[in-house]
Every structure is written in C-alpha cells, then in structure tokens.
Design an enzyme around this catalytic site. Sequence first.
Site, PDB file in Angstrom:
ATOM      1  N   GLY A   1       0.845  -1.189   0.000  1.00  0.00           N
ATOM      2  CA  GLY A   1       0.000   0.000   0.000  1.00  0.00           C
ATOM      3  C   GLY A   1       0.875   1.231   0.000  1.00  0.00           C
ATOM      4  O   GLY A   1       1.782   1.349   0.825  1.00  0.00           O
ATOM      5  N   HIS A   2       0.669   2.080  -0.966  1.00  0.00           N
ATOM      6  CA  HIS A   2       1.423   3.332  -1.031  1.00  0.00           C
ATOM      7  C   HIS A   2       0.468   4.479  -0.765  1.00  0.00           C
ATOM      8  O   HIS A   2      -0.584   4.538  -1.391  1.00  0.00           O
ATOM      9  CB  HIS A   2       1.979   3.570  -2.437  1.00  0.00           C
ATOM     10  CG  HIS A   2       3.059   2.628  -2.831  1.00  0.00           C
ATOM     11  ND1 HIS A   2       3.986   2.146  -1.952  1.00  0.00           N
ATOM     12  CD2 HIS A   2       3.382   2.113  -4.032  1.00  0.00           C
ATOM     13  CE1 HIS A   2       4.823   1.373  -2.597  1.00  0.00           C
ATOM     14  NE2 HIS A   2       4.477   1.313  -3.856  1.00  0.00           N
TER      15      HIS A   2
HETATM   16  P1  IMP Z   1       1.210 -11.250   3.321  1.00  0.00           P
HETATM   17  O1  IMP Z   1       2.166 -10.631   2.364  1.00  0.00           O
HETATM   18  O2  IMP Z   1      -0.181 -10.679   3.257  1.00  0.00           O
HETATM   19  O3  IMP Z   1       1.214 -12.750   3.228  1.00  0.00           O
HETATM   20  O4  IMP Z   1       1.723 -10.915   4.810  1.00  0.00           O
HETATM   21  C1  IMP Z   1       2.931 -11.460   5.331  1.00  0.00           C
HETATM   22  C2  IMP Z   1       3.626 -10.435   6.213  1.00  0.00           C
HETATM   23  O5  IMP Z   1       4.116  -9.362   5.418  1.00  0.00           O
HETATM   24  C3  IMP Z   1       2.738  -9.780   7.271  1.00  0.00           C
HETATM   25  O6  IMP Z   1       3.519  -9.486   8.406  1.00  0.00           O
HETATM   26  C4  IMP Z   1       2.312  -8.483   6.607  1.00  0.00           C
HETATM   27  O7  IMP Z   1       1.940  -7.495   7.542  1.00  0.00           O
HETATM   28  C5  IMP Z   1       3.592  -8.123   5.890  1.00  0.00           C
HETATM   29  N1  IMP Z   1       3.382  -7.276   4.707  1.00  0.00           N
HETATM   30  C6  IMP Z   1       2.956  -7.644   3.490  1.00  0.00           C
HETATM   31  N2  IMP Z   1       2.940  -6.586   2.665  1.00  0.00           N
HETATM   32  C7  IMP Z   1       3.395  -5.543   3.356  1.00  0.00           C
HETATM   33  C8  IMP Z   1       3.649  -4.180   3.017  1.00  0.00           C
HETATM   34  O8  IMP Z   1       3.478  -3.723   1.877  1.00  0.00           O
HETATM   35  N3  IMP Z   1       4.115  -3.395   4.022  1.00  0.00           N
HETATM   36  C9  IMP Z   1       4.376  -3.882   5.263  1.00  0.00           C
HETATM   37  N4  IMP Z   1       4.162  -5.133   5.623  1.00  0.00           N
HETATM   38  C10 IMP Z   1       3.671  -5.967   4.670  1.00  0.00           C
END
Ligand code: IMP
Length: 429
Positions: A40-41
């Site tokens: 998310g940006h």
């Molecule tokens: P997933 O990518 O939804 O499977 O999440 C796996 C982990 O990566 C979790 O701790 C999420 O909060 C983190 N995560 C995934 N995408 C982002 C991002 O864009 N920013 C920060 N954390 C992220």
Amino acid sequence: MPATVIVGTQWGDEGKGKVVDLLAADADVVVRFHGGNNAGHTLVVNGEKTVLNLVPAGVLHPGRICVLGPGVVIDPEVLVGEIEGLRARGYLAEDRWFRISAQAHLIMPYHRAIDRARERLRGAGSIGTTGRGIGPAYEDKMARSGIRVGDLFDEVGFRAALERNVREKNAYLQALLGEAPLAFDAILERYTTYRERLRGFVADTGAELRAALAAGRRVLLEGAQGMMLDVDHGTYPFVTSSTCVSGAAAAGAGLPPRALGAVVGIAKAYTTRVGGGPFPTELTDALGERLRADGDEYGATTGRPRRCGWFDAVVVRQAVELSGVDRIALTKLDVLTGIDPLRICTGYELGGRRIDGPPTTERAWEQVTPRYEEVPGWREPLGGARALDELPLNARRYVERLESLSGAPIRLVSVGAQRDQTIRRGEIL
Ligand code: IMP
C-alpha cells in the site's frame, strides 16, 4: 541506460511510494515486479491523498507507462476498482499507459479464504498477513496449478482450470480449515466481467520493457514490502511469499540482470513493522505510541497500527549488502523532532555475545538483543528544510551517522509527505 531498482530496506512501509512518485518525474516507465495488493502506497500530491495497492506509484504523472510484471500476483477485483478510481480522477487517461503481464498470476477468492482461515487457526502464532490471499496465490504458482492473467482470455481453458481449482480448494477449505465451500458459478461469472475490463491492458510486458530499454527509455522497477519480509532473507516465517531483494527485479519484470543499474534503498529514519514476528528495536512504551501517532503509522492496506521502534542499522546494512544498494533515500526524518535523546541500533547480541549480522534462525531472532548508541535529538520542525544545511545540526549529524552505519550514501532525505518536502543530496537516478 539500465533500469533503476527501488527496494525497501526494512519491513516495508518505508515510504517507497513517495520516492517512486518523485523519481517518476524523470522516468518513462514504472514497473512492479513482485507482491500484490498486500502493498500500500500513500501519496500526497497537491494536498490530495492517493492510496495505491497495485498500480505503480508513477501513475500520478500522466504519460508514464505503469506496468505490472510477471512476478506480481493480481487480485482483479482490487485492480479494476483501483483503475476505475484513478480514471474517475483523470489519471490513466489512455489504455496504453497501463500494462499488465499476461504471465502474472491471479489471486482468486479461494486464496483469500485460505489465507484468512489459516491465520485464524494459527491463533497467537499467526503471521499477521494482510489476508489478501498473497501466500496461497504464490503457492499455486509454484505448485503449477495457478491461473494466470492470460488464461482469462481462453474461455474454455479458464473454465477447466477454475473447475479443477475450486474442487480442490473446497475440499481443503472444508476438510482441513473448517470453512464453507465457495460457489464455482459465482466466481466464473465475476471473473468473466474482469476479462472485458482488463483486456485492453494485457500484454507481453517483458518484451515491451526490453524494447523500451533498447529505445533508451528510463525504467524504474518498484519493489514492494522490504528486505526483512523477503521469503529467503527476511525473518522467516514472518515474511511475505515473494522475493523482495533487488535480485528478484530482473526475473519479476522480465529483464536480464545486466539490464539493471542503480539500486535505491528506501529507509525510514526509524523502524516499523506490521504483523507478527521479531522486531529487536521495537518500542512497546509511550515513545512507540508517539512515533505511531506522529508518523501516522497505520497500514495503508489494512489500517492496522504499525509496531514502531528505533532505527536498526543491522537490518539496513544487510539490505544494502543483499540488494547492492548504492544510494539511500531516507524518509520521515521530520517525525523524530522532539525525541531527545535518540537511539540507533548498531549491532545485536545473542547469548551475551556480539554477532556481526542478523541471525538466520527463527529462535535466534527471538533471542537477539539490540546494542544501542545514543545521540542527541532536536526540537525544531523539519518540514520546511530543502537543503541539508537547513536542518538543525543534530538532525544533520543523525543523517550522517545513519549513512556511515548503513554503508551507502544518503542521496535524498524526506521531511514530509508532500513532493516538495524533500532534500536532494546529489544524483539519485
Ligand atoms: P502477506 O504478504 O499478506 O502474506 O503478509 C505477510 C507479512 O508481510 C505480514 O507481516 C504483513 O503485515 C507483511 N506485509 C505484506 N505486505 C506488506 C507491506 O506492503 N508493508 C508492510 N508489511 C507488509
């Protein structure tokens, strides 16, 4: 000219969006090469806020070609909504400004259902995923049972692949996860509508990109998440399901490695992470809450409060080495105003002994303790500074200290969300 890669050096949310938006002013093409709408940006341009989950952050510059490469996983429902939202505001006026790789994998409703059900079952040990189906979609890709964007346009093939997948996933959802089955017809109907809404954008984006580079176009490769969420190099298993280091950019965009040039690492002036997992410099006290409030540290995708802590030079130094970062953009320095003294983590201890780099096992990650250096803070707001010498002396010293600990020059310092709240220190592209 080779493509420039932009990667996160911490646990994501470093402010890549603002930096990509700034650099896109001097680029022709901006490409996402991994991840999906877990990213998310938040961009603030002329006081107007835009949140992007899939479309690259170059989109606010009309005429830039924005690309979702083969390494990305795409939830078409989210993408269609994002495209329509942007178009309603006058962006993406022409179809040819947005390209989607036919090879990118689709996130399907059963991926989201599996992601969320598994997280629920993990209970206290949950990863804290975004619940967007990212992991299950990448699992299917690697299991060679996934459905790709290009498959949407082969009606017979798409139907067969969907039937097979829904049958298998429903058995899994019901028998192992205790969930209700999903209806095949409803998914087919919904995905048929996405087919027509996406048709004009789908292409062999790798071939287009290679041609763009050959024609001398400037290409930015926009990473999502950050090095510590990398499936190999991060705090496994508390990571995402893709490769976040710069080495993944070539394959994920459809380019040969020699097409890559400079690597920009984005680092926040402190550290945050969202979701579960180790975070050695975390502040669980009032100071952590203050960073969260002052830095508006809430997930752009899920709205979850981010965990906040001191700058961790072990992490950033590792990212610099692993991604070959040769210039750093430091973000959110302004948020540290009023915190005095400041602490910087310069190393870890494990079992009473200093260790050189980050540990490599889950257990060791849980046990490391940070070693801190204390430095004086400053009281002045920084939002109006446009040159390094307009910063208070201690803020300048803080930047210089982070630079020497991180191992790459800091070429850009962000002191606010607006485009012009930026200090340039030499060439960044
Ligand atoms: P997933 O990518 O939804 O499977 O999440 C796996 C982990 O990566 C979790 O701790 C999420 O909060 C983190 N995560 C995934 N995408 C982002 C991002 O864009 N920013 C920060 N954390 C992220």
